[in-house]
Scaffold this motif. Structure first.
Motif, PDB file in Angstrom:
ATOM      1  N   GLU A 242       0.797  -1.169  -0.001  1.00 40.67           N
ATOM      2  CA  GLU A 242      -0.113  -0.006   0.002  1.00 40.67           C
ATOM      3  C   GLU A 242       0.881   1.113   0.073  1.00 40.67           C
ATOM      4  O   GLU A 242       0.374   2.284  -0.851  1.00 40.67           O
ATOM      5  N   GLY A 243       2.111   1.342   0.760  1.00 37.92           N
ATOM      6  CA  GLY A 243       2.769   2.497   0.999  1.00 37.92           C
ATOM      7  C   GLY A 243       3.619   2.593  -0.360  1.00 37.92           C
ATOM      8  O   GLY A 243       3.865   3.735  -0.810  1.00 37.92           O
ATOM      9  N   TYR A 244       4.020   1.523  -1.108  1.00 39.78           N
ATOM     10  CA  TYR A 244       4.540   1.662  -2.382  1.00 39.78           C
ATOM     11  C   TYR A 244       3.505   2.221  -3.279  1.00 39.78           C
ATOM     12  O   TYR A 244       4.198   3.224  -4.225  1.00 39.78           O
ATOM     13  N   LEU A 245       2.427   1.814  -3.372  1.00 38.11           N
ATOM     14  CA  LEU A 245       1.514   2.528  -4.398  1.00 38.11           C
ATOM     15  C   LEU A 245       1.476   3.985  -4.106  1.00 38.11           C
ATOM     16  O   LEU A 245       1.232   5.019  -4.928  1.00 38.11           O
ATOM     17  N   LYS A 246       1.235   4.322  -2.896  1.00 33.51           N
ATOM     18  CA  LYS A 246       1.098   5.896  -2.370  1.00 33.51           C
ATOM     19  C   LYS A 246       2.245   6.544  -2.812  1.00 33.51           C
ATOM     20  O   LYS A 246       2.287   7.778  -3.079  1.00 33.51           O
ATOM     21  N   LEU A 247       3.376   6.064  -2.487  1.00 33.53           N
ATOM     22  CA  LEU A 247       4.667   6.597  -2.764  1.00 33.53           C
ATOM     23  C   LEU A 247       4.873   7.043  -4.140  1.00 33.53           C
ATOM     24  O   LEU A 247       5.503   8.146  -4.612  1.00 33.53           O
ATOM     25  N   GLY A 248       4.305   6.183  -5.126  1.00 33.85           N
ATOM     26  CA  GLY A 248       4.500   6.276  -6.417  1.00 33.85           C
ATOM     27  C   GLY A 248       3.739   7.365  -6.932  1.00 33.85           C
ATOM     28  O   GLY A 248       4.040   8.102  -7.568  1.00 33.85           O
ATOM     29  N   ARG A 249       2.440   7.451  -6.425  1.00 35.38           N
ATOM     30  CA  ARG A 249       1.450   8.690  -6.648  1.00 35.38           C
ATOM     31  C   ARG A 249       2.265   9.970  -6.173  1.00 35.38           C
ATOM     32  O   ARG A 249       2.000  11.024  -6.914  1.00 35.38           O
ATOM     33  N   ILE A 250       2.911  10.033  -4.971  1.00 34.79           N
ATOM     34  CA  ILE A 250       3.617  11.166  -4.701  1.00 34.79           C
ATOM     35  C   ILE A 250       4.755  11.732  -5.433  1.00 34.79           C
ATOM     36  O   ILE A 250       4.964  12.883  -6.053  1.00 34.79           O
ATOM     37  N   VAL A 251       5.321  10.796  -6.115  1.00 33.46           N
ATOM     38  CA  VAL A 251       6.452  10.930  -6.976  1.00 33.46           C
ATOM     39  C   VAL A 251       6.219  11.362  -8.124  1.00 33.46           C
ATOM     40  O   VAL A 251       6.857  12.057  -8.971  1.00 33.46           O
ATOM     41  N   SER A 252       4.889  10.982  -8.652  1.00 32.23           N
ATOM     42  CA  SER A 252       4.701  11.293 -10.041  1.00 32.23           C
ATOM     43  C   SER A 252       4.048  12.904  -9.892  1.00 32.23           C
ATOM     44  O   SER A 252       4.102  13.534 -11.228  1.00 32.23           O
ATOM     45  N   ARG A 253       4.107  13.173  -8.847  1.00 31.02           N
ATOM     46  CA  ARG A 253       3.945  14.844  -8.894  1.00 31.02           C
ATOM     47  C   ARG A 253       5.263  15.560  -8.565  1.00 31.02           C
ATOM     48  O   ARG A 253       5.337  16.823  -8.423  1.00 31.02           O
ATOM     49  N   ALA A 254       6.264  14.916  -8.563  1.00 32.57           N
ATOM     50  CA  ALA A 254       7.544  15.742  -8.532  1.00 32.57           C
ATOM     51  C   ALA A 254       7.499  16.818  -9.584  1.00 32.57           C
ATOM     52  O   ALA A 254       7.481  16.363 -10.867  1.00 32.57           O
ATOM     53  N   GLY A 255       8.118  17.824  -9.235  1.00 36.08           N
ATOM     54  CA  GLY A 255       8.037  18.854 -10.292  1.00 36.08           C
ATOM     55  C   GLY A 255       7.007  19.835 -10.368  1.00 36.08           C
ATOM     56  O   GLY A 255       6.923  21.004 -10.715  1.00 36.08           O
ATOM     57  N   ARG A 256       5.856  19.159  -9.922  1.00 36.71           N
ATOM     58  CA  ARG A 256       4.533  19.962  -9.827  1.00 36.71           C
ATOM     59  C   ARG A 256       3.959  20.396  -8.260  1.00 36.71           C
ATOM     60  O   ARG A 256       3.122  21.160  -8.264  1.00 36.71           O
ATOM     61  N   THR A 257       4.863  19.919  -7.505  1.00 36.16           N
ATOM     62  CA  THR A 257       4.582  20.091  -5.958  1.00 36.16           C
ATOM     63  C   THR A 257       5.786  20.866  -5.361  1.00 36.16           C
ATOM     64  O   THR A 257       6.769  20.465  -5.607  1.00 36.16           O
ATOM     65  N   PRO A 258       5.539  21.936  -4.377  1.00 39.84           N
ATOM     66  CA  PRO A 258       6.649  22.727  -3.849  1.00 39.84           C
ATOM     67  C   PRO A 258       7.533  21.617  -3.139  1.00 39.84           C
ATOM     68  O   PRO A 258       7.008  20.503  -2.682  1.00 39.84           O
ATOM     69  N   TRP A 259       8.780  21.640  -3.436  1.00 37.19           N
ATOM     70  CA  TRP A 259       9.738  20.667  -2.986  1.00 37.19           C
ATOM     71  C   TRP A 259       9.491  20.536  -1.431  1.00 37.19           C
ATOM     72  O   TRP A 259       9.579  19.282  -0.825  1.00 37.19           O
ATOM     73  N   ASP A 260       9.356  21.462  -0.577  1.00 38.31           N
ATOM     74  CA  ASP A 260       9.402  21.084   0.835  1.00 38.31           C
ATOM     75  C   ASP A 260       7.904  20.370   1.473  1.00 38.31           C
ATOM     76  O   ASP A 260       8.184  19.445   2.169  1.00 38.31           O
ATOM     77  N   ASP A 261       6.995  20.604   0.613  1.00 37.65           N
ATOM     78  CA  ASP A 261       5.726  19.807   0.868  1.00 37.65           C
ATOM     79  C   ASP A 261       5.996  18.413   0.310  1.00 37.65           C
ATOM     80  O   ASP A 261       5.690  17.352   0.941  1.00 37.65           O
ATOM     81  N   LEU A 262       6.603  18.251  -0.970  1.00 38.43           N
ATOM     82  CA  LEU A 262       6.705  16.868  -1.828  1.00 38.43           C
ATOM     83  C   LEU A 262       7.649  15.976  -0.731  1.00 38.43           C
ATOM     84  O   LEU A 262       7.565  15.062  -0.458  1.00 38.43           O
ATOM     85  N   ALA A 263       8.682  16.801  -0.116  1.00 37.01           N
ATOM     86  CA  ALA A 263       9.737  15.880   0.546  1.00 37.01           C
ATOM     87  C   ALA A 263       9.262  15.607   1.870  1.00 37.01           C
ATOM     88  O   ALA A 263       9.468  14.394   2.355  1.00 37.01           O
ATOM     89  N   GLU A 264       8.361  16.385   2.657  1.00 37.60           N
ATOM     90  CA  GLU A 264       7.650  15.935   3.853  1.00 37.60           C
ATOM     91  C   GLU A 264       6.833  14.830   3.677  1.00 37.60           C
ATOM     92  O   GLU A 264       6.966  13.907   4.520  1.00 37.60           O
TER      93      GLU A 264
END
Length: 280
Positions: free
Chosen positions: A163-185
């Motif tokens: 489940e975490g694997y799938l959720k992390l993939g969705r977070i990474v798919s927004r890399a570059g479109r999400t502010p870095w601090d929010d993305l990294a947190e």
């Protein structure tokens, strides 16, 4: 590995030896009280713990081992007293509470629980993963850096939490479109939470078979049968994880597996000298 010793009870002046203390619930608040003298050490412990967190932050810790059942340092099921009622096993030591509140991603474990090989392996794996995460934040805090980090940790996460694997993939798919601090947190929090889920044999088998798929077509029938048997023996609890993993690494190296497979942290999440996968 460098150890940083911390003794909160000595630091606040309780001395050695000292009278015993315990957690006591009073009016909805939990206090650390010495029952013999009646002295309340709560304020001293909380004040020192908050001040000491800055010093621990400078130490750049990758993990913390705390004392089982301690009213100051216990993490899980610390005895809490409720007047004339029976004590409950639902407390957390005052120093441990402050530590976990301040360093939310820091791997934390109790010394008594580390006798369990599964918990020990999980704690060590999380420590090295956390070190790699901090290194990313220091050396390459960029969307591309996060994508690379996620790529090499995919099977590691999958072996703990699909489940975490799938959720992390969705977070990474927004890399570059999400502010870095929010993305990294968001990524860092979910990454460490996913690794805190104990890996199971079934999930390890899934990861092993996934990696085997990269070289299966190039293997001889007898080699495929041997690897399949090793994975089946592991699943049946006849051999430890190191057996099919060593055989798999051999085939990945000798059959020029793609870079994605060879780069997986899952193949070597911590120094082999620790021999932790000999026991899980």
């Amino acid at each position: 590995m460098t150890w940083v010793p911390v003794c909160p009870v000595v630091a606040i002046g309780m001395g050695t030896p000292r009278e015993s203390v315990r957690l006591v619930e009073e009016g909805g608040d939990v206090r650390m009280i010495a029952p013999k003298s009646g002295r309340d050490w709560t304020g001293s412990m909380e004040t020192w713990a908050r001040a000491h967190m800055d010093e621990l932050a400078r130490a750049r810790l990758h993990g913390f081992i705390l004392k089982k059942d301690s009213p100051s340092c216990g993490v899980f099921r610390v005895k809490t007293h409720h007047g004339k009622k029976l004590p409950t096993r639902d407390g957390r030591g005052l120093f441990a509470r402050e530590l976990i509140s301040r360093f939310k991603l820091l791997p934390v474990e109790e010394e008594g629980r580390l006798y369990d090989m599964g918990l020990r392996e999980n704690f060590i794996e999380r420590m090295f993963a956390y070190e790699r995460w901090l290194r990313l934040l220091d050396e390459d805090p960029t969307p591309k850096g996060l994508v690379r980090f996620h790529t090499v940790h995919k099977l590691t996460v999958l072996s703990h939490s699909p489940e975490g694997y799938l959720k992390l993939g969705r977070i990474v798919s927004r890399a570059g479109r999400t502010p870095w601090d929010d993305l990294a947190e968001r990524y860092g929090t979910l990454f460490m939470e996913s690794l805190s889920v104990l890996a199971t044999r079934g999930r390890h088998v899934n990861a092993l078979q996934h990696l085997a798929g990269f070289v299966s077509a190039e293997m001889t029938p007898s080699d495929r049968a041997e690897l399949s048997a090793a994975i089946a023996d592991y699943k049946a609890e006849h051999v430890p994880l190191i057996v099919p993993l060593t055989l798999l690494r051999h085939h990945l190296r000798n059959r020029e597996a793609p870079d994605w497979a060879m780069s997986q942290v899952y193949l070597s999440p911590y120094p082999k000298e620790l021999m932790l996968r000999n026991h899980v």
